[in-house]
Design a protein around this motif. Structure first.
Motif, short mmCIF file in Angstrom:
data_model
loop_
_atom_site.label_atom_id
_atom_site.label_comp_id
_atom_site.label_asym_id
_atom_site.label_seq_id
_atom_site.Cartn_x
_atom_site.Cartn_y
_atom_site.Cartn_z
N SER A 193 0.83 -1.20 0.00
CA SER A 193 0.00 0.00 0.00
C SER A 193 0.87 1.25 0.00
O SER A 193 1.87 1.31 0.72
N LEU A 194 0.45 2.25 -0.76
CA LEU A 194 1.15 3.53 -0.76
C LEU A 194 0.87 4.32 0.52
O LEU A 194 1.55 5.29 0.82
N ALA A 204 7.03 0.26 -4.23
CA ALA A 204 6.44 1.58 -4.40
C ALA A 204 7.44 2.42 -5.20
O ALA A 204 8.64 2.37 -4.94
N ILE A 205 6.94 3.16 -6.17
CA ILE A 205 7.75 4.07 -6.96
C ILE A 205 7.20 5.48 -6.73
O ILE A 205 5.99 5.69 -6.75
N ARG A 206 8.10 6.44 -6.51
CA ARG A 206 7.68 7.83 -6.30
C ARG A 206 8.54 8.73 -7.18
O ARG A 206 9.77 8.67 -7.16
N GLY A 263 7.77 20.15 -7.24
CA GLY A 263 7.32 19.63 -5.96
C GLY A 263 6.15 18.67 -6.08
O GLY A 263 5.78 17.99 -5.13
N ARG A 264 5.56 18.58 -7.27
CA ARG A 264 4.46 17.63 -7.48
C ARG A 264 5.02 16.21 -7.43
O ARG A 264 6.16 15.98 -7.82
N THR A 265 4.19 15.28 -6.98
CA THR A 265 4.61 13.89 -6.94
C THR A 265 3.60 12.99 -7.63
O THR A 265 2.42 13.33 -7.73
N ARG A 266 4.09 11.87 -8.09
CA ARG A 266 3.25 10.80 -8.64
C ARG A 266 3.83 9.52 -8.07
O ARG A 266 5.03 9.27 -8.18
N SER A 267 2.97 8.72 -7.46
CA SER A 267 3.41 7.48 -6.83
C SER A 267 2.51 6.34 -7.28
O SER A 267 1.34 6.54 -7.58
N PHE A 268 3.07 5.14 -7.29
CA PHE A 268 2.30 3.96 -7.68
C PHE A 268 3.03 2.71 -7.22
O PHE A 268 4.21 2.75 -6.89
N LEU A 269 2.30 1.63 -7.16
CA LEU A 269 2.88 0.32 -6.88
C LEU A 269 3.20 -0.35 -8.20
O LEU A 269 2.44 -0.20 -9.17
#
Length: 148
Positions: free
Chosen positions: A22-23, A99-101, A107-113
């Motif tokens: 889980s993120l 998890a990848i970030r 400063g924006r982020t994108r995260s996913f498994l």
């Protein structure tokens, strides 16, 4: 009107040190891939087309089927003893999720498994070894941080 863009220099990319599910796990320990990564590519899941054309149709009719999972790739310098790349090699060996970030300069982020599907490396004379990892994204991409 001025051009709109996001600079790539200063982008950070991190991978979880261990398997995650889980993120939202606040105990994720992050390892940097920013000093070996040179190219990041994210391709959103594509929907399959379902042909629903019938004899009375005037033209071919298509309906959207289920969306495929997204794909992600990271290419750069091959350095398997780098902690981030070592985590990805371990994830490939045991088929676990990481998890990848991605943190953009704004400063924006994108995260996913993601699950490592494949890795590669290559070398040639008078050059650094290059390598890459291909991933299958599992679940939705989560956005956050500042900027527009």
């Amino acid at each position: 009107m001025p051009s709109k863009y996001e600079l790539t220099k200063g982008t950070l990319i991190d991978v979880s040190a261990a398997a995650v599910t889980s993120l939202e796990d606040e105990t994720i320990s992050w390892l940097s891939l920013a000093c070996t990564g040179k190219e990041i590519s994210f391709q959103s899941g594509q929907k399959s087309d379902i042909d629903v054309t019938t004899f009375c149709s005037d033209e071919q009719e298509m309906d959207d089927g289920l969306a495929a999972q997204a794909e992600f790739s990271l290419n750069g310098n091959w350095k398997p003893e780098d902690e981030g790349q070592a985590s990805l090699l371990a994830a490939n060996a045991d088929s676990s999720l990481r998890a990848i970030r991605i943190t953009f300069k704004s400063g924006r982020t994108r995260s996913f498994l993601a699950k490592v599907r494949q890795y590669n490396y290559s070398g040639s004379v008078n050059g650094a070894w290059s390598g890459g990892f291909n991933f299958r994204v599992k679940g939705p991409e989560v956005t956050g941080g500042g900027g527009v």
